[in-house]
Design a protein around this motif. Sequence first.
Motif, PDB file in Angstrom:
ATOM      1  N   UNK A 119       0.787  -1.241   0.000  1.00  0.00           N
ATOM      2  CA  UNK A 119       0.000   0.000   0.000  1.00  0.00           C
ATOM      3  C   UNK A 119       0.812   1.281   0.000  1.00  0.00           C
ATOM      4  N   UNK A 120       2.137   1.181   0.138  1.00  0.00           N
ATOM      5  CA  UNK A 120       2.935   2.397   0.196  1.00  0.00           C
ATOM      6  C   UNK A 120       2.552   3.214   1.415  1.00  0.00           C
ATOM      7  N   UNK A 121       2.306   4.523   1.216  1.00  0.00           N
ATOM      8  CA  UNK A 121       1.943   5.390   2.334  1.00  0.00           C
ATOM      9  C   UNK A 121       0.447   5.391   2.625  1.00  0.00           C
ATOM     10  N   UNK A 122      -0.330   4.715   1.795  1.00  0.00           N
ATOM     11  CA  UNK A 122      -1.793   4.726   1.956  1.00  0.00           C
ATOM     12  C   UNK A 122      -2.200   4.224   3.329  1.00  0.00           C
ATOM     13  N   UNK A 123      -3.118   4.955   3.975  1.00  0.00           N
ATOM     14  CA  UNK A 123      -3.631   4.554   5.279  1.00  0.00           C
ATOM     15  C   UNK A 123      -5.144   4.348   5.274  1.00  0.00           C
ATOM     16  N   UNK A 124      -5.791   4.860   4.225  1.00  0.00           N
ATOM     17  CA  UNK A 124      -7.230   4.705   4.094  1.00  0.00           C
ATOM     18  C   UNK A 124      -7.595   4.872   2.627  1.00  0.00           C
ATOM     19  N   UNK A 125      -8.826   4.546   2.273  1.00  0.00           N
ATOM     20  CA  UNK A 125      -9.262   4.696   0.886  1.00  0.00           C
ATOM     21  C   UNK A 125     -10.105   5.960   0.761  1.00  0.00           C
ATOM     22  N   UNK A 126     -10.093   6.599  -0.399  1.00  0.00           N
ATOM     23  CA  UNK A 126     -10.871   7.823  -0.575  1.00  0.00           C
ATOM     24  C   UNK A 126     -12.364   7.547  -0.643  1.00  0.00           C
ATOM     25  N   UNK A 127     -13.156   8.559  -0.291  1.00  0.00           N
ATOM     26  CA  UNK A 127     -14.613   8.457  -0.299  1.00  0.00           C
ATOM     27  C   UNK A 127     -15.163   9.590  -1.161  1.00  0.00           C
ATOM     28  N   UNK A 128     -16.001   9.261  -2.119  1.00  0.00           N
ATOM     29  CA  UNK A 128     -16.484  10.241  -3.088  1.00  0.00           C
ATOM     30  C   UNK A 128     -17.153  11.444  -2.423  1.00  0.00           C
ATOM     31  N   UNK A 129     -17.984  11.206  -1.410  1.00  0.00           N
ATOM     32  CA  UNK A 129     -18.735  12.307  -0.802  1.00  0.00           C
ATOM     33  C   UNK A 129     -17.819  13.344  -0.167  1.00  0.00           C
ATOM     34  N   UNK A 130     -16.598  12.945   0.192  1.00  0.00           N
ATOM     35  CA  UNK A 130     -15.651  13.882   0.786  1.00  0.00           C
ATOM     36  C   UNK A 130     -14.936  14.738  -0.253  1.00  0.00           C
ATOM     37  N   UNK A 131     -15.085  14.395  -1.534  1.00  0.00           N
ATOM     38  CA  UNK A 131     -14.390  15.099  -2.601  1.00  0.00           C
ATOM     39  C   UNK A 131     -15.317  15.938  -3.473  1.00  0.00           C
ATOM     40  N   UNK A 132     -16.607  15.776  -3.319  1.00  0.00           N
ATOM     41  CA  UNK A 132     -17.565  16.466  -4.172  1.00  0.00           C
ATOM     42  C   UNK A 132     -17.389  17.979  -4.111  1.00  0.00           C
ATOM     43  N   UNK A 133     -17.267  18.604  -5.282  1.00  0.00           N
ATOM     44  CA  UNK A 133     -17.205  20.058  -5.377  1.00  0.00           C
ATOM     45  C   UNK A 133     -15.898  20.693  -4.941  1.00  0.00           C
ATOM     46  N   UNK A 134     -14.844  19.904  -4.722  1.00  0.00           N
ATOM     47  CA  UNK A 134     -13.587  20.457  -4.243  1.00  0.00           C
ATOM     48  C   UNK A 134     -12.670  20.869  -5.390  1.00  0.00           C
ATOM     49  N   UNK A 135     -11.809  21.854  -5.111  1.00  0.00           N
ATOM     50  CA  UNK A 135     -10.842  22.350  -6.090  1.00  0.00           C
ATOM     51  C   UNK A 135      -9.452  21.842  -5.735  1.00  0.00           C
ATOM     52  N   UNK A 136      -8.692  21.431  -6.756  1.00  0.00           N
ATOM     53  CA  UNK A 136      -7.384  20.829  -6.553  1.00  0.00           C
ATOM     54  C   UNK A 136      -6.361  21.427  -7.514  1.00  0.00           C
ATOM     55  N   UNK A 137      -5.103  21.259  -7.156  1.00  0.00           N
ATOM     56  CA  UNK A 137      -4.003  21.642  -8.041  1.00  0.00           C
ATOM     57  C   UNK A 137      -3.185  20.400  -8.354  1.00  0.00           C
ATOM     58  N   UNK A 138      -3.032  20.121  -9.650  1.00  0.00           N
ATOM     59  CA  UNK A 138      -2.215  19.000 -10.096  1.00  0.00           C
ATOM     60  C   UNK A 138      -0.813  19.516 -10.382  1.00  0.00           C
ATOM     61  N   UNK A 139       0.192  18.902  -9.734  1.00  0.00           N
ATOM     62  CA  UNK A 139       1.590  19.317  -9.898  1.00  0.00           C
ATOM     63  C   UNK A 139       2.434  18.152 -10.383  1.00  0.00           C
ATOM     64  N   UNK A 140       3.617  18.460 -10.930  1.00  0.00           N
ATOM     65  CA  UNK A 140       4.541  17.382 -11.277  1.00  0.00           C
ATOM     66  C   UNK A 140       5.281  16.948 -10.020  1.00  0.00           C
ATOM     67  N   UNK A 141       6.145  15.940 -10.149  1.00  0.00           N
ATOM     68  CA  UNK A 141       6.794  15.385  -8.964  1.00  0.00           C
ATOM     69  C   UNK A 141       7.763  16.361  -8.295  1.00  0.00           C
TER      70      UNK A 141
END
Length: 224
Positions: A119-141
């Motif tokens: 799982x690498x650093x993953x500690x939980x799985x994402x939930x759609x309702x927590x992401x609805x309507x949110x704004x994000x920035x996609x960056x390179x590494x």
Amino acid sequence: MFAFIMLSMPLYSSIAAAQVSDDIVDATTGLWLVASEDGSPGCRLTLQKAKTIGGYALKEEKPCAGPLHDNVYSWSFGDGTLDLRDATRKVMMSFEEQEGGPWRTPEGITPRIYLIPEPGAMQSVPVAKNLLGTSWTLSDKKGKPLCGIQLSDRLLPDSEDVYALAVSKDCNAAVRKTKISMWQISEINLIFAGGEDWAFTLMLQPDGSFVSDDGKYKLVKTKQ
């Protein structure tokens, strides 16, 4: 109408415990994450090869919450399943294999629990309702911003779990070429797709950001 399929997960054929070869046991040992679809903190387990009561030994990375806390003792293979057992050999949790995805609890069990390898650093799985309507920035590494992304709460026609996605006008040309226009939580990952083509598969990190499975991109919430 829309369906996304997870890729690049290990597969095992349906086998009974008595038929398991050393190669299969070796391939199964290592770090796994037990995580619920409800987004609660998961439990990290190292499955070991040493034999013990009920099957093979395991080790918790830190004490797990919920039903596994201080009770999970061993793991074993069942008939097409991977089982976690307590010290009395009782099966506490059973996971079924699925083609192209992580092991998961059988249909009808709510909430669904996933058993995720490496799982690498993953500690939980994402939930759609927590992401609805949110704004994000996609960056390179290296952290260079490439694109602003808005995760809409508008479902696409004929879909129950695929939502519209919008990119900023100043979005990097390479990202624009992917024509990403939709997003979905596909079991344990956040997926961005354009048309019928895959674009990005992103894994949730402990700080709430997402990292693409190839490590090239990072997605963070846009600061207001």
